[in-house]
Design an enzyme around this catalytic site. Structure first.
Site, mmCIF file in Angstrom:
data_model
loop_
_atom_site.group_PDB
_atom_site.id
_atom_site.type_symbol
_atom_site.label_atom_id
_atom_site.label_comp_id
_atom_site.label_asym_id
_atom_site.label_seq_id
_atom_site.Cartn_x
_atom_site.Cartn_y
_atom_site.Cartn_z
ATOM 1 N N CYS A 55 0.838 -1.200 0.000
ATOM 2 C CA CYS A 55 0.000 0.000 0.000
ATOM 3 C C CYS A 55 0.874 1.252 0.000
ATOM 4 O O CYS A 55 1.701 1.418 0.901
ATOM 5 C CB CYS A 55 -0.916 -0.019 1.225
ATOM 6 S SG CYS A 55 -1.904 1.481 1.410
ATOM 7 N N CYS A 73 0.112 3.263 3.499
ATOM 8 C CA CYS A 73 0.555 2.821 4.832
ATOM 9 C C CYS A 73 1.619 1.732 4.804
ATOM 10 O O CYS A 73 2.175 1.393 5.856
ATOM 11 C CB CYS A 73 -0.639 2.336 5.656
ATOM 12 S SG CYS A 73 -1.239 0.681 5.178
ATOM 13 N N CYS A 100 -6.359 -2.076 0.493
ATOM 14 C CA CYS A 100 -5.466 -2.333 1.617
ATOM 15 C C CYS A 100 -6.316 -2.688 2.834
ATOM 16 O O CYS A 100 -7.154 -1.886 3.271
ATOM 17 C CB CYS A 100 -4.593 -1.109 1.914
ATOM 18 S SG CYS A 100 -3.565 -1.306 3.393
ATOM 19 N N CYS A 126 -5.397 -0.080 6.059
ATOM 20 C CA CYS A 126 -5.786 1.339 6.205
ATOM 21 C C CYS A 126 -7.051 1.697 5.433
ATOM 22 O O CYS A 126 -7.541 2.825 5.531
ATOM 23 C CB CYS A 126 -4.642 2.256 5.777
ATOM 24 S SG CYS A 126 -4.361 2.333 3.991
ATOM 25 N N ASP A 157 21.665 0.338 -15.668
ATOM 26 C CA ASP A 157 21.431 -0.835 -14.823
ATOM 27 C C ASP A 157 20.508 -1.806 -15.566
ATOM 28 O O ASP A 157 19.354 -1.491 -15.849
ATOM 29 C CB ASP A 157 20.788 -0.381 -13.508
ATOM 30 C CG ASP A 157 20.565 -1.520 -12.516
ATOM 31 O OD1 ASP A 157 20.633 -2.688 -12.918
ATOM 32 O OD2 ASP A 157 20.311 -1.226 -11.340
#
Length: 412
Positions: free
Chosen positions: A201, A204, A217, A220, A338
């Site tokens: 999430c 949170c 979620c 929360c 990368d």
């Protein structure tokens, strides 16, 4: 403010002229379109030039990790139903490239601007957009790009209190969290095939639950908002429940999703969905992407895929086995140096295809394919790779600079 036709100051005119001259020199030297160097010169002479050039335009900004160049093109075609459009159609999406694009649009009504994710808040502050389209956020250019949640936080802070209409993908939790700080959001159910950047999430840090096409979620209460626009098969569903057929020559589900978002943007400017979608049919390729070119008696379809989300969508487009596939990967500045992202791509989906591998980092890709258990050949050049493929159609998938290299070889 859009509609303000106050002429440019002498300093701004000088900056525009100098920028165009620098771009022309760059083109003459064979160094590309010159839009970036032209914009840099112009902004050096007048740091406020971008804001000045946008004053008379109704501006749409388009930002995402994947799909922003195509969506920008589709929105531009749709809005041309109502008036002239200026756009950075070739994808120069940082302030310098955007400035160059707008410098050529003095008679336009609309500015349809692709913006790099990292620059969205700053460009929005300069050009006061009427609308902002947010498509997705996923990992990309790992050597220099912020982690996806950090980018979402940057968007959230930058869009807080924005007067623009935010047209946002309800299926991407990172986009939803970023857009939720804005008071005026239109939610679009555009889908999200790549989910590996949104399992926690963003609000949170809790674990995201994903039953079916929904997400929430449990810790929360942060959850998927109810969309008012949606992609449903080959149709766009509008806020009134009407279904409009999607008319595209571009392939794949991802481009239908791009068209859905584009229709929602066009509607914000008074272009009906039917008109917008019909106009999008004229787009056959975007900066060379999806083009089919003839080379060495073979037809090569050029596909761009620059990060795991893009490769996943691209695999769904290619012809079934045993169609041959050329894979090209570089790791130059524009790509990100990368290449660890290769390990996030499920290359086992290419099983059964004859594969040739080229590019600066062909050996990195070869190791990844070896681990995936996929047969392949490593080739030194694009010409060699094409020669090793049987006559007929070839699918060529490349990341950014490898795509450009390939286009130069095959003559597109």
């Amino acid at each position: 403010m859009a509609g303000d036709t106050e002429p440019l100051s002498p300093r701004a005119k000088l900056a525009v002229t100098a920028g165009k001259a620098a771009a022309a020199v760059s083109r003459a030297a064979g160094r590309g379109s010159g839009s970036v160097i032209g914009g840099k010169v112009a902004l050096r002479l007048d740091p406020d030039l971008l804001a000045r050039l946008a004053r008379h335009l109704d501006v749409v900004l388009v930002s995402a990790t994947n799909g922003k160049t195509t969506t920008t093109r589709l929105i531009a075609e749709a809005l041309r139903a109502n008036g002239g459009v200026v756009s950075n159609a070739l994808g120069a999406n940082m302030p310098a490239g955007i400035t160059s694009a707008l410098a050529g649009g003095s008679d336009a009504r609309y500015g349809v601007i692709e913006v790099d994710e990292k620059y969205l808040a700053g460009v929005a502050g300069d050009v006061a957009p009427k609308a902002i389209a947010l498509l997705n956020l996923s990992r990309d250019q790992l050597d220099r790009a912020a982690e996806t949640r950090m980018l979402a936080e940057r968007w959230r802070e930058g869009l807080s209190g924005s007067k623009a209409v935010i047209i946002a993908n309800a299926d991407d939790p990172l986009v939803v969290w970023a857009a939720s700080s804005s008071p005026n959001v239109v939610w679009v159910a555009a889908g999200q095939e790549w989910k590996d950047d949104a399992w926690s999430c963003p609000s949170c840090g809790g674990v995201m639950q994903r039953p079916g096409d929904d997400w929430f979620c449990a810790e929360c209460g942060f959850r998927r908002p109810t969309p008012t626009w949606a992609l449903s098969g080959d149709h766009v569903l509008d806020p009134h429940g009407s279904a409009w057929p999607i008319h595209l020559q571009l392939p794949g589900r991802a481009n239908k999703a791009n068209a859905t978002t584009s229709a929602a943007v066009a509607a914000a400017f008074g272009v009906p969905p039917q008109t917008a979608l019909e106009r999008m049919h004229s787009v056959t390729a975007v900066a060379g992407r999806y083009d089919v070119v003839s080379y060495q008696e073979r037809d090569i379809r050029l596909l761009l895929a620059k990060n795991p989300a893009g490769w996943l969508e691209t695999f769904s487009l290619i012809d079934p086995p045993p169609s041959p596939v050329i894979l090209a990967v570089n790791a130059r500045g524009a790509d990100g140096t990368d290449t660890s992202w290769l390990w996030d791509v499920d290359y086992s989906r290419l099983a059964g295809h004859p594969i040739c591998v080229i590019g600066d980092r062909r050996l990195d890709l070869a190791v990844r394919l070896e681990v995936a258990g996929v047969d392949f050949q490593v080739c030194e050049t694009a010409s060699e790779a094409v020669r090793r493929c049987p006559p007929g159609r070839i699918e060529a998938i490349a990341n950014y600079t490898a795509f450009q290299d390939l286009r130069r070889v095959v003559g597109n």
